[in-house]
Design an enzyme around this catalytic site. Structure first.
Site, PDB file in Angstrom:
ATOM      1  N   ALA A 195       9.706   5.940 -13.874  1.00 42.53           N
ATOM      2  CA  ALA A 195       8.411   5.395 -13.447  1.00 42.53           C
ATOM      3  C   ALA A 195       8.055   6.013 -12.106  1.00 42.53           C
ATOM      4  O   ALA A 195       8.334   5.451 -11.062  1.00 42.53           O
ATOM      5  CB  ALA A 195       8.480   3.883 -13.359  1.00 42.53           C
ATOM      6  N   CYS A 196       7.458   7.183 -12.125  1.00 37.25           N
ATOM      7  CA  CYS A 196       7.348   8.036 -10.946  1.00 37.25           C
ATOM      8  C   CYS A 196       5.947   8.010 -10.340  1.00 37.25           C
ATOM      9  O   CYS A 196       5.028   7.419 -10.880  1.00 37.25           O
ATOM     10  CB  CYS A 196       7.710   9.467 -11.322  1.00 37.25           C
ATOM     11  SG  CYS A 196       9.287   9.602 -12.198  1.00 37.25           S
ATOM     12  N   THR A 197       5.804   8.670  -9.191  1.00 40.60           N
ATOM     13  CA  THR A 197       4.505   8.926  -8.576  1.00 40.60           C
ATOM     14  C   THR A 197       4.416  10.418  -8.275  1.00 40.60           C
ATOM     15  O   THR A 197       5.355  10.981  -7.701  1.00 40.60           O
ATOM     16  CB  THR A 197       4.329   8.121  -7.284  1.00 40.60           C
ATOM     17  OG1 THR A 197       4.579   6.737  -7.540  1.00 40.60           O
ATOM     18  CG2 THR A 197       2.925   8.297  -6.731  1.00 40.60           C
ATOM     19  N   GLU A 244       6.062  12.670 -15.355  1.00 37.49           N
ATOM     20  CA  GLU A 244       5.406  11.425 -14.973  1.00 37.49           C
ATOM     21  C   GLU A 244       5.222  10.608 -16.254  1.00 37.49           C
ATOM     22  O   GLU A 244       4.433  10.967 -17.132  1.00 37.49           O
ATOM     23  CB  GLU A 244       4.040  11.726 -14.336  1.00 37.49           C
ATOM     24  CG  GLU A 244       3.263  10.519 -13.911  1.00 37.49           C
ATOM     25  CD  GLU A 244       3.811   9.893 -12.653  1.00 37.49           C
ATOM     26  OE1 GLU A 244       3.687   8.660 -12.519  1.00 37.49           O
ATOM     27  OE2 GLU A 244       4.361  10.624 -11.800  1.00 37.49           O
TER      28      GLU A 244
END
Length: 473
Positions: free
Chosen positions: A7-9, A99
């Site tokens: 669960a990235c940015t 992502e």
């Protein structure tokens, strides 16, 4: 262990949006609070019968016999897949994958995910980055893999070279589109399909599966046939976005465009913006390390309990590593490509620069398993987060002061080394590149080890059982 959930940015910027003319792609790799990463260089090799078989599912494919050199950050174990995640290859292509995002059930009923045999996050760097020579080629190459083998997940993938920056999104089992980030603009992505209007007549700015338009039309998937908005057709757009995803986009845009008033829960924030000033590396580090400082939403701030826990921050303990992949067009790729690597929590760690031309990484970046070990780069930086987190108000200023002073030393040394290596002879260039990696990483690791030692000592007086006693008794 369950399959990795990431669960990235992510952040992307074109070369006229940045202060030094670099292209930039960057991402926080978020999964688990205690799951070490390593940092490696895979060498240029000729591999007869080069075949990839995933450890995560049944995805497999034949690869070119020539594998280019590239940097990567694999997991400490390959039991569940490689998850190499990010790197720069010898041709000057940078890639970050992935992502995580979601396809809506309506689309999935017509094109289900290929969970058993499709390509997933764990394989993407490994089967793409060593075999492409431009960012645009990389998009097309991965698109063909998805069309042929399918994909097991919905993902966003970042690509760049010295000229172009691309963001690619998959949907369903076999659909994909990609948009070039304009040279003067940036984009921030946070676990939702983000590409909006597709211009099928603009091949300079958009790439896509040849029949995606027909797929949507034949299955009546477009809620607004007057346009083709990829996010609206394929994405979710549900209430979880308002506390989990869109506030992170809002925070990044707030940092780069403070003059724009918008709500952190707005579903109408644009995918691409022009910053109010040229973007510095420090701005990107601030975004990736953000937990809404200066707003009521900071979990470590002074807002109400409800405000402090309303939104998911960008930087959090689940970050395994954060990276900024920079390509400067005014230098050869071995020096102009810089893999900035921040092990652990971006808000409490430091970005260490490694030249793309290195042929090996320092030993500490090969060490580290699930339990703490003092010889691991990951665990050295992670330990600082653990120590400060236990007594945040006591030690966060000391940590930030140390990070600031160490950054100054690292950046100064980086510039000196670039000049020295640029003017060096070919026979000594590789040696100097590798020595630069060791020297700069030692500066960071030694600074954090010294900090950890001081904080462990200072923490001994912070037990709830502590009682001021008379030393004479």
């Amino acid at each position: 262990m369950d399959n990795k959930y990431s669960a990235c940015t992510s952040f992307l910027a074109g070369n006229r949006a940045t202060a030094d003319g670099s292209t930039i792609i960057a991402r926080n790799e978020d999964s688990k609070p205690s799951w070490p990463k390593h940092f490696k260089v895979q060498s240029h090799e000729s591999i007869e019968d080069n075949h990839f078989k995933s450890n995560e599912n049944n995805f497999e494919m034949n690869l070119s016999s020539i594998r280019a050199k590239y940097t990567s950050t694999p997991e400490w174990t390959d039991e569940f897949g490689l998850f190499e995640e990010d790197g720069i290859n010898e041709y000057g292509v940078a890639m970050s994958a992935t992502e995580s995002a979601y396809t809506n059930p309506r689309v999935l009923s017509f094109d289900p995910l290929e969970t058993d045999s499709g390509i997933g996050e764990e394989a993407m760097i490994t089967v793409v980055l060593p075999y492409v020579k431009t960012a645009r080629d990389a998009v097309i190459y991965l698109g063909k893999i998805i069309e042929q083998h399918g994909t097991s997940e919905t993902n966003g993938i970042l690509f760049s070279d010295k000229d172009e920056v691309w963001y690619m999104e998959t949907a369903g089992g076999h659909q994909w589109v990609a948009q070039r980030i304009p040279d003067d603009s940036y984009a921030i992505v946070s676990n939702q399909l983000s590409i909006q209007e597709i211009d099928f007549n603009d091949s300079n700015s958009f790439l896509f599966k040849d029949d995606i338009k027909e797929f949507v039309e034949n299955n009546h998937l477009n809620p607004d046939p007057k346009s083709f908005n990829f996010r609206n057709i394929f994405g979710l757009n549900d209430l979880s976005d308002e506390y989990y995803n869109t506030p992170r986009v809002w925070e990044g845009q707030r940092i780069l465009n403070p003059e724009i008033e918008q709500s952190p829960v707005s579903h109408d924030m644009p995918f691409i913006r022009k910053a109010s000033k040229l973007i510095q590396l420090e701005d990107i580090k601030q975004i990736l390390g953000s937990h809404y400082e200066g707003t009521p939403f900071d979990p470590a701030g002074s807002g109400s309990d409800e405000e402090k826990h309303r939104f998911r921050p960008i930087s959090l303990p689940a970050t395994q590593e954060s990276h900024i992949l920079q390509i400067r067009p005014d230098l050869p790729i071995d020096l102009g490509g810089i893999h900035w690597l921040c092990m652990g929590v971006a808000a409490e760690s430091i970005y260490v620069p490694f030249f793309a031309g290195i042929s090996e990484t320092p030993a500490a970046y090969h060490n580290g398993k699930q339990n703490y070990s003092s010889d691991s780069a990951y665990w050295t930086f992670k330990l600082s987060s653990v120590l400060v987190g236990a007594h945040y108000s006591n030690f966060i200023k000391q940590l930030n002061d140390m990070r600031t002073s160490t950054n100054v030393i690292i950046n100064s040394r980086l510039h000196s080394l670039q000049v020295d290596i640029l003017n060096s002879q070919d026979e000594e260039r590789q040696y100097k590149l590798n020595q630069a990696a060791k020297e700069i990483s030692d500066i960071a690791i030694d600074a954090f080890k010294e900090f950890n030692s001081k904080i462990i000592s200072a923490s001994t007086a912070l037990s709830p059982l502590y009682f001021e006693h008379n030393s004479n008794l």
